[in-house]
Design an enzyme around this catalytic site. Structure first.
Site, short mmCIF file in Angstrom:
data_model
loop_
_atom_site.label_atom_id
_atom_site.label_comp_id
_atom_site.label_asym_id
_atom_site.label_seq_id
_atom_site.Cartn_x
_atom_site.Cartn_y
_atom_site.Cartn_z
N CYS A 1 -0.28 12.26 19.24
CA CYS A 1 -1.05 12.69 20.41
C CYS A 1 -1.74 11.48 21.00
O CYS A 1 -2.65 10.92 20.41
CB CYS A 1 -2.08 13.72 19.98
SG CYS A 1 -2.88 14.49 21.37
N HIS B 1 0.81 -1.23 0.00
CA HIS B 1 0.00 0.00 0.00
C HIS B 1 0.84 1.27 0.00
O HIS B 1 0.30 2.38 0.04
CB HIS B 1 -1.01 -0.01 1.15
CG HIS B 1 -0.44 0.20 2.53
ND1 HIS B 1 -0.57 1.37 3.22
CD2 HIS B 1 0.25 -0.65 3.35
CE1 HIS B 1 0.00 1.26 4.42
NE2 HIS B 1 0.50 0.04 4.52
N1 PLP Z 1 7.93 0.03 8.05
C1 PLP Z 1 7.86 1.29 7.61
C2 PLP Z 1 9.13 2.04 7.35
C3 PLP Z 1 6.63 1.90 7.40
O1 PLP Z 1 6.57 3.18 6.97
C4 PLP Z 1 5.45 1.15 7.65
C5 PLP Z 1 4.12 1.77 7.49
O2 PLP Z 1 3.96 2.98 7.60
C6 PLP Z 1 5.58 -0.17 8.08
C7 PLP Z 1 6.83 -0.71 8.27
C8 PLP Z 1 4.37 -1.03 8.35
O3 PLP Z 1 3.80 -1.43 7.13
P1 PLP Z 1 2.28 -1.97 7.07
O4 PLP Z 1 1.41 -0.77 7.23
O5 PLP Z 1 2.16 -2.59 5.73
O6 PLP Z 1 2.12 -2.96 8.17
#
Ligand code: PLP
Length: 397
Positions: A332, A209
């Site tokens: 927050c 996503h």
């Molecule tokens: N690792 C990083 C650097 C992320 O930015 C995110 C989500 O924002 C994740 C892991 C987690 O991914 P997911 O939302 O697919 O679980």
């Protein structure tokens, strides 16, 4: 470029690091796998082969995008699961031999909280500091390595400040010492070229996503020969390493999205950099404003700035009233307003770190979006500063 954003909606979406919309072409490829091509890929009849073939195709699309082999790609439910699996799986599979893990202080919580949980299970974890731009220093990696180090996990690019880490160098050091190396590349896919060979990684996490694929599906690259425990136990899916009926439509979407993102990489990065330059030029003209993250070694779509004397949360609320969606490092919670662990690790004092605004661009954004943000933001900053008791006199006028 196609997108699925409602054309009647006036929201200017500048939060692509949080998530992206699912691209129309990607969605179209997924849809038949909800309906006529619905069979369980593990079943023995012909229509099940259709599902199985779709998974195989997606596995190849992911492997090709990161220069891996097909049998080194495992599908998961997203970045969080991939990170959990990589770290816990390697830690427990190699526990008899070793007990120490190295990570950085600015990882996503999917890595940090996993490491903290492992500490409760008796593992030892070193959290590497970063410099003022959010980069891990190679010297610190070398110093942290011990005889019993099992795994190093350092993210490819930070989700808040966009700083890109020296992954290939860290990987080289890890390999020389026989230590497994994992990188969370969730924010990197579709933004910068990625090649698991060049990066010297043994494990790499990604999440659909973040590059115009569906939510709830991701992948973990596991270099062949890596000793890692299974993530879940049950059926024989994912070579018995991650049991559970596959999310076929999601996997199809992930495959289509990564193929599209990789083929459009250069064009996308140029578009992002052009918009980001325009954005930062405008933002940094506002007095008492700082750029967070590395000035060059950063994701092309990331702009993170800190406005002194005001709170990121207040900026977001006001931007929201003008239909602009953005993000801040401060989270927050019901009891406290915690500044971002990333900005604190970069050395920003607490009171300054609270004023962060993260703007992450995407392929549907235009110069008009950037100009709208800039026109809207400047009076908001002035208004909030006028209300803040912290603001010095000269910034109140
Ligand atoms: N690792 C990083 C650097 C992320 O930015 C995110 C989500 O924002 C994740 C892991 C987690 O991914 P997911 O939302 O697919 O679980």
């Amino acid at each position: 470029m196609k997108n699925n954003m409602d054309s009647t909606s006036k929201t200017v979406y500048l939060d692509h690091a949080a998530t992206t919309f699912t691209d129309t072409e990607v969605l179209e490829k997924m849809l038949p796998y909800f309906t006529e091509k619905f069979a369980n890929p593990s079943s023995p009849y012909n229509i099940a082969h259709v599902s199985r073939d779709a998974i195989d195709r997606a596995r190849k699309q992911v492997a090709d995008a990161i220069n891996a082999e097909i049998n080194e790609i495992y599908f998961t439910s997203g970045g969080t699961e991939s990170d959990n699996w990589a770290i816990k799986g390697v830690a427990f599979a190699n526990r008899k031999k070793s007990n120490h893990i190295i990570t950085s202080a600015i990882e996503h919580h999917a890595v940090l909280h996993t490491c903290q949980w492992l500490e409760k299970q008796g593992f030892e974890v070193t959290y590497l500091p970063v410099d003022k731009f959010g980069q891990v220093r190679i010297e610190d990696v070398k110093k942290a390595i011990r005889e019993d180090t099992i795994l190093i996990s350092v993210m490819l690019a930070n989700n808040e400040i966009g700083t890109i880490q020296p992954i290939s160098e860290i990987g080289r050091i890890a390999r020389e010492k026989g230590i497994y190396f994992h990188t969370d590349a969730v924010q990197g896919i579709g933004q910068i070229p990625l090649d698991v060979e060049g990066l010297n990684v043994d494990l790499l996490s990604l999440s659909s996503h973040k590059f115009y694929g569906p939510k709830g599906v991701g992948a973990l690259y596991i270099k062949k020969g890596t000793r890692i425990d299974s993530y879940s136990h049950g059926g024989a899916q994912e070579k018995k390493k991650r049991a559970g009926t596959e999310n076929v439509p999601g996997i199809v979407g992930l495959g289509a999205a990564i193929e599209q993102a990789t083929s459009q990489l250069e064009e996308h990065a140029t578009h992002m950099k052009n918009l980001r330059t325009r954005l930062l030029e405008g933002l940094l003209q506002i007095p008492a404003t700082h750029l967070a993250g590395h000035p060059e070694k950063r994701l092309p779509n990331n702009a993170n700035v800190i406005f002194e004397y005001i709170e990121g949360e207040s900026i977001l609320l006001m931007l929201n009233s003008f239909s602009i969606a953005a993000s801040t490092g401060s989270a927050c919670t019901s009891a406290s307003l915690e500044p971002s662990h990333v900005l604190i690790a970069c050395g920003f004092p607490h009171e300054i770190a609270h004023g962060s605004l993260r703007l992450t661009l995407g392929k549907e954004n235009t110069e008009e979006d950037v100009d709208y943000l800039l026109q809207t933001l400047e009076p908001i900053i002035k208004r909030l500063r006028a209300m803040s008791p912290m603001t010095p006199k000269e910034l109140r006028e």
